[in-house]
Design an enzyme around this catalytic site. Structure first.
Site, PDB file in Angstrom:
ATOM      1  CB  SER A  70      -0.878  -0.012   1.256  1.00  0.00           C
ATOM      2  OG  SER A  70      -1.417   1.270   1.484  1.00  0.00           O
TER       3      SER A  70
ATOM      4  CD  GLU B 211      -2.305   5.266   4.642  1.00  0.00           C
ATOM      5  OE1 GLU B 211      -2.783   6.234   4.005  1.00  0.00           O
ATOM      6  OE2 GLU B 211      -1.918   5.367   5.801  1.00  0.00           O
TER       7      GLU B 211
ATOM      8  CE1 TYR C 153      -4.139  -1.833   5.621  1.00  0.00           C
ATOM      9  CE2 TYR C 153      -3.125   0.266   5.026  1.00  0.00           C
ATOM     10  CZ  TYR C 153      -3.714  -0.931   4.649  1.00  0.00           C
ATOM     11  OH  TYR C 153      -3.879  -1.224   3.317  1.00  0.00           O
TER      12      TYR C 153
HETATM   13  P1  NAP Z   1     -11.559  -4.387   1.673  1.00  0.00           P
HETATM   14  O1  NAP Z   1     -12.686  -4.007   0.766  1.00  0.00           O
HETATM   15  O2  NAP Z   1     -11.537  -3.894   3.069  1.00  0.00           O
HETATM   16  O3  NAP Z   1     -11.493  -5.992   1.690  1.00  0.00           O
HETATM   17  C1  NAP Z   1     -10.724  -6.676   2.630  1.00  0.00           C
HETATM   18  C2  NAP Z   1     -10.955  -8.165   2.464  1.00  0.00           C
HETATM   19  O4  NAP Z   1     -10.172  -8.852   3.455  1.00  0.00           O
HETATM   20  C3  NAP Z   1     -12.408  -8.617   2.676  1.00  0.00           C
HETATM   21  O5  NAP Z   1     -12.696  -9.666   1.797  1.00  0.00           O
HETATM   22  C4  NAP Z   1     -12.388  -9.123   4.107  1.00  0.00           C
HETATM   23  O6  NAP Z   1     -13.384 -10.081   4.401  1.00  0.00           O
HETATM   24  C5  NAP Z   1     -11.024  -9.776   4.132  1.00  0.00           C
HETATM   25  N1  NAP Z   1     -10.534 -10.013   5.487  1.00  0.00           N
HETATM   26  C6  NAP Z   1     -10.473  -9.135   6.507  1.00  0.00           C
HETATM   27  N2  NAP Z   1      -9.985  -9.727   7.616  1.00  0.00           N
HETATM   28  C7  NAP Z   1      -9.753 -11.012   7.284  1.00  0.00           C
HETATM   29  C8  NAP Z   1      -9.266 -12.140   7.993  1.00  0.00           C
HETATM   30  N3  NAP Z   1      -8.937 -12.074   9.286  1.00  0.00           N
HETATM   31  N4  NAP Z   1      -9.150 -13.318   7.337  1.00  0.00           N
HETATM   32  C9  NAP Z   1      -9.504 -13.420   6.023  1.00  0.00           C
HETATM   33  N5  NAP Z   1      -9.977 -12.391   5.297  1.00  0.00           N
HETATM   34  C10 NAP Z   1     -10.091 -11.196   5.927  1.00  0.00           C
HETATM   35  O7  NAP Z   1     -10.158  -3.966   1.018  1.00  0.00           O
HETATM   36  P2  NAP Z   1      -9.825  -3.579  -0.504  1.00  0.00           P
HETATM   37  O8  NAP Z   1     -10.035  -2.138  -0.689  1.00  0.00           O
HETATM   38  O9  NAP Z   1     -10.472  -4.556  -1.408  1.00  0.00           O
HETATM   39  O10 NAP Z   1      -8.240  -3.816  -0.495  1.00  0.00           O
HETATM   40  C11 NAP Z   1      -7.698  -5.106  -0.808  1.00  0.00           C
HETATM   41  C12 NAP Z   1      -6.275  -5.187  -0.292  1.00  0.00           C
HETATM   42  O11 NAP Z   1      -5.475  -4.170  -0.860  1.00  0.00           O
HETATM   43  C13 NAP Z   1      -6.132  -5.014   1.219  1.00  0.00           C
HETATM   44  O12 NAP Z   1      -5.059  -5.820   1.639  1.00  0.00           O
HETATM   45  C14 NAP Z   1      -5.774  -3.551   1.380  1.00  0.00           C
HETATM   46  O13 NAP Z   1      -5.068  -3.352   2.577  1.00  0.00           O
HETATM   47  C15 NAP Z   1      -4.895  -3.354   0.156  1.00  0.00           C
HETATM   48  N6  NAP Z   1      -4.854  -2.006  -0.398  1.00  0.00           N
HETATM   49  C16 NAP Z   1      -6.012  -1.346  -0.665  1.00  0.00           C
HETATM   50  C17 NAP Z   1      -5.964  -0.099  -1.256  1.00  0.00           C
HETATM   51  C18 NAP Z   1      -7.231   0.656  -1.578  1.00  0.00           C
HETATM   52  O14 NAP Z   1      -7.153   1.865  -1.805  1.00  0.00           O
HETATM   53  N7  NAP Z   1      -8.373  -0.002  -1.655  1.00  0.00           N
HETATM   54  C19 NAP Z   1      -4.726   0.471  -1.585  1.00  0.00           C
HETATM   55  C20 NAP Z   1      -3.563  -0.255  -1.302  1.00  0.00           C
HETATM   56  C21 NAP Z   1      -3.630  -1.501  -0.728  1.00  0.00           C
HETATM   57  P3  NAP Z   1     -14.881  -9.639   4.874  1.00  0.00           P
HETATM   58  O15 NAP Z   1     -15.620  -9.303   3.607  1.00  0.00           O
HETATM   59  O16 NAP Z   1     -15.368 -10.854   5.554  1.00  0.00           O
HETATM   60  O17 NAP Z   1     -14.716  -8.454   5.766  1.00  0.00           O
HETATM   61  N1  GDD Z   2     -12.382   7.170   6.394  1.00  0.00           N
HETATM   62  C1  GDD Z   2     -12.502   8.495   6.556  1.00  0.00           C
HETATM   63  N2  GDD Z   2     -13.645   8.982   7.138  1.00  0.00           N
HETATM   64  N3  GDD Z   2     -11.512   9.308   6.136  1.00  0.00           N
HETATM   65  C2  GDD Z   2     -11.683  10.642   6.274  1.00  0.00           C
HETATM   66  C3  GDD Z   2     -12.827  11.197   6.854  1.00  0.00           C
HETATM   67  C4  GDD Z   2     -13.862  10.323   7.311  1.00  0.00           C
HETATM   68  O1  GDD Z   2     -14.880  10.723   7.842  1.00  0.00           O
HETATM   69  N4  GDD Z   2     -12.699  12.549   6.842  1.00  0.00           N
HETATM   70  C5  GDD Z   2     -11.527  12.836   6.283  1.00  0.00           C
HETATM   71  N5  GDD Z   2     -10.883  11.668   5.939  1.00  0.00           N
HETATM   72  C6  GDD Z   2      -9.540  11.586   5.357  1.00  0.00           C
HETATM   73  C7  GDD Z   2      -8.607  10.661   6.128  1.00  0.00           C
HETATM   74  O2  GDD Z   2      -8.080  11.330   7.289  1.00  0.00           O
HETATM   75  C8  GDD Z   2      -7.550  10.381   5.062  1.00  0.00           C
HETATM   76  O3  GDD Z   2      -6.595  11.415   5.038  1.00  0.00           O
HETATM   77  C9  GDD Z   2      -8.358  10.420   3.756  1.00  0.00           C
HETATM   78  O4  GDD Z   2      -9.621  11.011   4.078  1.00  0.00           O
HETATM   79  C10 GDD Z   2      -8.585   9.056   3.126  1.00  0.00           C
HETATM   80  O5  GDD Z   2      -9.105   8.175   4.124  1.00  0.00           O
HETATM   81  P1  GDD Z   2      -9.692   6.728   3.747  1.00  0.00           P
HETATM   82  O6  GDD Z   2     -10.692   6.833   2.678  1.00  0.00           O
HETATM   83  O7  GDD Z   2     -10.089   6.078   5.029  1.00  0.00           O
HETATM   84  O8  GDD Z   2      -8.443   5.993   3.082  1.00  0.00           O
HETATM   85  P2  GDD Z   2      -6.898   5.908   3.500  1.00  0.00           P
HETATM   86  O9  GDD Z   2      -6.142   6.725   2.502  1.00  0.00           O
HETATM   87  O10 GDD Z   2      -6.692   6.198   4.926  1.00  0.00           O
HETATM   88  O11 GDD Z   2      -6.587   4.364   3.287  1.00  0.00           O
HETATM   89  C11 GDD Z   2      -7.016   3.684   2.088  1.00  0.00           C
HETATM   90  O12 GDD Z   2      -6.006   3.755   1.107  1.00  0.00           O
HETATM   91  C12 GDD Z   2      -4.787   3.083   1.442  1.00  0.00           C
HETATM   92  C13 GDD Z   2      -3.815   3.298   0.265  1.00  0.00           C
HETATM   93  O13 GDD Z   2      -3.203   4.543   0.370  1.00  0.00           O
HETATM   94  C14 GDD Z   2      -7.348   2.239   2.476  1.00  0.00           C
HETATM   95  O14 GDD Z   2      -7.964   1.614   1.400  1.00  0.00           O
HETATM   96  C15 GDD Z   2      -6.076   1.476   2.843  1.00  0.00           C
HETATM   97  O15 GDD Z   2      -6.411   0.089   3.012  1.00  0.00           O
HETATM   98  C16 GDD Z   2      -5.076   1.618   1.688  1.00  0.00           C
HETATM   99  O16 GDD Z   2      -3.882   0.929   1.968  1.00  0.00           O
END
Ligand code: NAP
Ligand code: GDD
Length: 354
Positions: free
Chosen positions: A138, A140, A162
């Site tokens: 990520s 992050e 995280y």
């Molecule tokens: P998400 O929608 O939160 O999905 C997470 C998945 O992990 C869900 O299927 C969840 O199952 C499963 N999970 C959670 N805890 C688990 C456990 N203990 N054992 C087995 N499965 C578990 O996340 P996403 O946005 O699709 O992201 C996918 C991956 O990419 C994650 O690893 C995330 O950290 C990483 N990532 C995401 C982003 C982003 O912007 N979306 C960016 C960079 C990296 P349930 O449905 O049962 O909760």
């Molecule tokens: N969730 C959330 N809720 N975020 C908020 C809010 C709120 O009410 N208000 C402001 N934010 C700001 C957060 O402080 C952060 O700076 C930004 O919005 C994005 O927050 P999220 O959407 O929660 O995503 P993230 O960037 O912290 O994390 C996501 O992206 C990562 C990759 O950079 C997640 O998907 C992570 O799993 C992933 O790794």
């Protein structure tokens, strides 16, 4: 089936999540047999994949689900050895940054040790057959960023439990590649969003609220830091990059991003504008949504992926906001219609003395 990938098998952890669901669709379209790890829950948690699970074209048995948990190494190893996948995509995670401050040890168990458990299972399988491994790393991990834009060589400075857990998983993935010759890649993905995004992440929270306010279902939207900037892409575009990484001759790590950064406030403006509202009238700040340590600015340089994988994002920021607002607007209209139906049924019952 005479598809070039019909003899390939993939295993996805996190298949019920946002990215996992798009990846499963993508691989099934390519002809793969797809296996997914799902958690047992007291309510249904397969909403994002039900449409492919029930699709008659997916059957017979091209999509198979297995109960498992990233905290249970024995169970994961059983699944890996039983399914013998050619490719493993480790997407499962407690993926919410804010929640990781409330549940730090659990997050580390799932994200860091969970990745390690999957790597160990892959290493065991590799004794019998070649397997390729994708780790969902990520942006992050860059946290308090050292340079702008961030690329594969940028130093990590994680700012949450995280992100620290993801850094551990990143390094273990590299370590298994170097120590055991495992074909293992880190995709360092910047934020990716879609109508399937979880509703507590900021983009989806905004598009749900804007459309529900527009339909009279909600009055206010409470948010935290509006000035944070993110490199937001479309999840549907990003899963192709995961697959491409595992099709190369050599395993490497890649940044996947759009190269553009926008603030939370810009996202708000566009989303509310799309439904004809001024966000200033509806948004209030709630300190509960602030984080003990914030990541202020993320913007990625994906030129390595462009050159080596031939990957580019297809969806602009503006189009992403439109896609998400339009999908949530339809949901909100349906909710409003449902509510009206409920009200008129209640009115009729009251009128008839029921
Ligand atoms: P998400 O929608 O939160 O999905 C997470 C998945 O992990 C869900 O299927 C969840 O199952 C499963 N999970 C959670 N805890 C688990 C456990 N203990 N054992 C087995 N499965 C578990 O996340 P996403 O946005 O699709 O992201 C996918 C991956 O990419 C994650 O690893 C995330 O950290 C990483 N990532 C995401 C982003 C982003 O912007 N979306 C960016 C960079 C990296 P349930 O449905 O049962 O909760
Ligand atoms: N969730 C959330 N809720 N975020 C908020 C809010 C709120 O009410 N208000 C402001 N934010 C700001 C957060 O402080 C952060 O700076 C930004 O919005 C994005 O927050 P999220 O959407 O929660 O995503 P993230 O960037 O912290 O994390 C996501 O992206 C990562 C990759 O950079 C997640 O998907 C992570 O799993 C992933 O790794």
């Amino acid at each position: 089936m005479n598809h070039p990938f019909a003899d390939r098998r993939a295993l996805i952890t996190g298949i019920t999540g946002q990215a996992g669901s798009y990846l499963a669709e993508f691989l099934l379209d390519k002809g793969y047999e797809v296996h997914g790890v799902i958690r047992r829950a007291s309510t249904f948690n397969t909403g994002r994949i039900d449409h492919i699970y029930q699709d008659p074209h997916t059957q017979p048995r091209r999509l198979v689900l297995h109960y498992g948990d990233l905290c249970d190494g024995g169970g994961l190893t059983d699944i890996v050895l039983k399914t013998e996948p050619d490719e493993i995509y480790n997407l499962g995670a407690q993926s919410h940054v804010r929640v990781s401050f409330d549940q730090p040890l659990y997050t580390v168990d799932v994200v860091a040790a969970g990745a390690m458990r999957m790597l160990e299972a892959a290493r065991q399988l590799q004794r019998h057959k070649e397997v390729r491994f994708y780790q969902a790393s990520s942006s992050e991990m860059f946290g308090k960023v050292d340079e702008v834009p961030q690329r594969e060589t940028t130093r990590f400075h994680p700012r949450s439990p995280y992100a620290c857990a993801k850094v551990f998983a990143f390094h273990q993935t590299v370590n298994y590649r170097e120590a055991y010759d495992l074909f293992a890649c880190n995709g360092i993905l910047f934020n990716h969003e879609s109508p399937r995004r979880g509703e507590t992440f900021v983009t989806r929270k905004i598009t749900r609220a804007a459309t529900r306010i527009r339909e009279g279902l909600q009055e206010k939207l409470y948010l935290g830091n509006l000035s944070a900037k993110r490199d937001w892409g479309y999840a549907g575009d990003y899963v192709e990059a995961m697959w491409l990484m595992l099709q190369q001759d050599r395993p490497e790590d890649y940044v996947i991003a759009t190269g553009e950064s926008h603030s939370v406030q810009e996202f708000l403006e566009l989303a509310f504008e799309r439904v004809g509202l001024d966000w200033r009238e509806y948004v209030e700040t709630d300190p509960r949504y602030l984080r003990p340590a914030e990541v202020d600015l993320l913007v990625g340089d994906a030129s390595k992926a462009r050159k080596q994988l031939g990957w580019t994002p297809a969806t602009s920021f503006e189009r992403l906001v439109e896609i998400m607002v339009d999908a949530d607007w339809e949901l909100a209209r349906n909710e409003a219609a449902e509510e009206n139906r409920g009200t008129s049924a209640a009115d009729r019952a009251a009128e008839s003395g029921g």
